[in-house]
Enzyme design. Structure first.
Site, short mmCIF file in Angstrom:
data_model
loop_
_atom_site.label_atom_id
_atom_site.label_comp_id
_atom_site.label_asym_id
_atom_site.label_seq_id
_atom_site.Cartn_x
_atom_site.Cartn_y
_atom_site.Cartn_z
N LYS A 118 70.75 28.12 -47.47
CA LYS A 118 71.66 28.95 -48.26
C LYS A 118 72.53 28.13 -49.20
O LYS A 118 72.83 28.57 -50.30
CB LYS A 118 72.56 29.79 -47.34
CG LYS A 118 71.82 31.00 -46.81
CD LYS A 118 72.74 32.08 -46.30
CE LYS A 118 71.89 33.32 -45.99
NZ LYS A 118 72.59 34.37 -45.32
N LYS A 201 61.35 34.10 -47.95
CA LYS A 201 61.44 35.36 -47.21
C LYS A 201 62.08 36.45 -48.07
O LYS A 201 62.90 36.15 -48.95
CB LYS A 201 62.17 35.18 -45.88
CG LYS A 201 63.66 35.10 -45.97
CD LYS A 201 64.29 35.34 -44.59
CE LYS A 201 65.81 35.38 -44.76
NZ LYS A 201 66.52 36.15 -43.80
N LYS A 204 68.10 40.08 -48.91
CA LYS A 204 69.06 40.91 -49.66
C LYS A 204 69.64 40.15 -50.83
O LYS A 204 69.99 40.71 -51.86
CB LYS A 204 70.25 41.29 -48.77
CG LYS A 204 69.94 42.15 -47.62
CD LYS A 204 71.26 42.62 -46.99
CE LYS A 204 71.10 42.87 -45.52
NZ LYS A 204 71.30 41.67 -44.69
N1 AQP Z 1 62.25 38.97 -44.55
C1 AQP Z 1 62.47 39.31 -43.29
N2 AQP Z 1 61.42 39.53 -42.46
C2 AQP Z 1 61.64 39.89 -41.16
N3 AQP Z 1 62.87 40.05 -40.64
C3 AQP Z 1 63.93 39.84 -41.45
N4 AQP Z 1 65.25 39.92 -41.24
C4 AQP Z 1 65.91 39.61 -42.38
N5 AQP Z 1 65.03 39.33 -43.35
C5 AQP Z 1 63.79 39.47 -42.80
C6 AQP Z 1 65.84 40.27 -39.97
O1 AQP Z 1 66.79 41.30 -40.20
C7 AQP Z 1 67.89 41.12 -39.31
C8 AQP Z 1 69.18 41.15 -40.07
O2 AQP Z 1 69.26 40.08 -40.98
P1 AQP Z 1 70.60 39.88 -41.81
O3 AQP Z 1 70.63 40.76 -42.97
O4 AQP Z 1 71.77 39.98 -40.94
O5 AQP Z 1 70.54 38.41 -42.24
P2 AQP Z 1 69.44 37.63 -42.97
O6 AQP Z 1 68.38 37.25 -42.01
O7 AQP Z 1 70.14 36.50 -43.63
O8 AQP Z 1 68.85 38.69 -44.00
P3 AQP Z 1 68.80 38.57 -45.53
O9 AQP Z 1 68.21 39.79 -46.08
O10 AQP Z 1 68.13 37.29 -45.89
O11 AQP Z 1 70.31 38.58 -45.93
P4 AQP Z 1 71.06 37.61 -46.90
O12 AQP Z 1 70.24 37.57 -48.13
O13 AQP Z 1 72.39 38.29 -47.08
O14 AQP Z 1 71.14 36.31 -46.20
C9 AQP Z 1 67.66 39.81 -38.56
O15 AQP Z 1 67.11 40.10 -37.30
C10 AQP Z 1 66.66 39.11 -39.41
O16 AQP Z 1 65.84 38.24 -38.66
#
Ligand code: AQP
Length: 340
Positions: A118, A201, A204
C-alpha cells in the site's frame, strides 16, 4: 499448561472505504453467509477505524458504512442470527488494540506485505495507524475470542500475525486466554484479480473503476466491464493446467466458478474450447443474474438509513456483552487496577 477450549465463534470485517466489489463478495461476504447458516455464533463488522488509516471524507465514510451494511443484509446476513456492527461503536476493539500494540514487535509489523504494497516508496508519509492496522485487526478478532475468520487470500498473513500476538500474550502472561484463530479461505475465488491486470488484486482503492465490478453496478456497466476485461487471444482450455501463465483467463474462470458455485474443473469441462467472445457474454449474464437482486435490495434498504442505524446500534449492544468481559479480564491479566 492445559490447552483451553474455546466455543466456536466466527468474526470477520470489511472496510467501509469505498464501493463493495466482486472480490469482497466472493472472497468474504459469500463465506460469511455460509458460516451464518452453520448455526455457529457469527459477528460481522464494518471496520470504520481501519478505513481511516487512509484519508476518508467524513460524509463518504458515513455513506460507505451504511452502504456496506446494506450490502451485508442484501447478501443474506440476518441481523437476528449474526451480530452486525460498526467497529467504532464497540470501543473494546480499540482498547484491546492498544494492549496488542505493546505485544506485537516492530519486526513482525515490518514484514506485513499489505503495508508494503500500500505504501510503496512512500512509507514515511503513511499514517501510524496504517502500520499498526494488523494489531487492531488482531484485537477485532480476539476481543470476541473468535476461533474462525473467513477472509480472502490477501488477509492470510494478518490472521497469522493474530495468532502470533495471541501466542505471545498467552506466553508472556502465563495464561491460555486467547485462542489460536484459524483463517477460513475457501471457494474458487479467494483472490479475485483486477479486470485490467491479472497480477493485481481487485481492490476498492484501484483508481480505475474498470478494474472492478462494484456490487451496485447496473447490468450494462457489468457487461461492459467484462467485455473490456483484459484477456489473451487463445480459447479456454479444457483443464485447469491450461490456465497456467494465463492470469487474466484464470481470473475470469475463477469468477465464473465462484459465482456459479462450481469448481474450475467443472467450468472448464463445460467451457473448454470456447473463445472469450463467447465466454464473456455468458460470464456477464451470470454476474448480472447473481448481483442484480443484491443491488436492488441494497437500494431498497438504503432508502431507510434510520433502520440501518438501528440494526447497528442493536448489534453494538449485543457485541459489548461479549467484548466488555473479555477486555476486563485482559486488563486484570495485564495488571491494570480497576473496580472490584
Ligand atoms: N480481490 C479480492 N479477492 C478476494 N477477496 C478479497 N477481499 C478483498 N479484496 C478481495 C476480501 O474482502 C474482505 C474485506 O476486505 P477489505 O475491504 O476490508 O480490505 P482489503 O482486503 O484491503 O480490500 P480492498 O478492496 O483491497 O480495499 P482497499 O482498496 O481499501 O485496500 C477481506 O476478507 C478480504 O480478504
Amino acid at each position: 499448561m492445559a490447552e483451553a477450549s474455546f466455543t466456536p465463534r466466527v468474526f470477520s470485517g470489511i472496510q467501509p472505504s469505498g464501493d463493495l466489489h466482486l472480490g469482497n463478495y466472493l472472497g468474504a461476504i459469500r463465506r460469511f453467509v455460509e458460516m451464518q447458516a452453520t448455526g455457529v455464533e457469527t459477528v460481522y463488522c464494518m471496520v470504520d477505524l481501519h478505513a481511516i488509516t487512509v484519508w476518508q471524507d467524513p460524509a463518504d465514510l458515513a455513506r460507505s458504512t451504511r452502504t456496506l451494511c446494506a450490502g451485508f443484509l442484501a447478501a443474506g446476513i440476518d441481523p437476528e442470527k449474526s451480530i452486525l456492527i460498526n467497529q467504532s461503536q464497540v470501543p473494546e476493539h480499540a482498547q484491546l488494540a492498544w494492549i496488542f500494540n505493546c505485544v506485537a514487535r516492530m519486526g513482525w509489523m515490518q514484514r506485513m506485505t499489505q503495508f508494503k504494497d500500500k505504501v510503496g516508496k512512500n512509507a514515511q508519509n503513511a499514517s501510524l495507524g496504517l502500520f499498526a492496522y494488523p494489531a487492531l485487526m488482531a484485537a477485532d478478532i480476539l476481543i470476541y475470542h473468535a476461533t474462525h475468520v473467513p477472509v480472502g487470500e490477501d488477509q492470510k498473513q494478518h490472521v497469522e500475525l493474530t495468532r502470533d500476538i495471541a501466542a505471545k500474550f498467552n506466553h508472556d502472561y502465563g495464561v491460555e486466554f486467547f485462542p489460536m484463530t484459524k483463517p477460513v479461505i475457501e471457494g474458487a475465488a479467494t483472490r479475485v484479480m483486477s479486470l485490467r491486470d491479472g497480477a493485481k488484486k481487485m481492490s476498492k482503492s484501484d483508481p480505475s473503476d474498470a478494474s472492478r465490478i462494484n456490487m451496485m453496478d447496473d447490468a450494462g456497466t457489468i457487461a461492459k466491464k467484462i467485455r473490456r476485461a483484459k484477456t489473451d487471444p487463445d480459447a479456454l482450455p479444457s483443464e485447469a493446467d491450461g490456465l497456467e501463465e494465463r492470469p487474466e483467463a484464470r481470473n475470469l474462470v475463477n469468477i465464473y466458478a465462484g459465482l456459479n458455485d462450481q469448481t474450475v474443473d467443472q467450468v472448464l469441462a463445460e467451457m473448454g474450447g470456447r473463445q472469450f467472445s463467447e465466454f464473456k457474454p455468458m460470464l456477464a449474464d451470470l454476474a448480472v443474474s447473481k448481483l442484480a437482486p443484491i443491488s436492488t435490495e441494497m437500494t431498497r434498504l438504503l432508502d431507510d438509513p434510520g433502520e440501518i442505524d438501528r440494526i447497528l446500534a442493536s448489534g453494538a449492544q449485543r457485541a459489548r456483552a461479549i467484548t466488555a468481559p473479555i477486555l476486563a479480564r485482559t486488563y486484570e491479566i495485564v495488571g491494570m487496577v480497576g473496580p472490584v
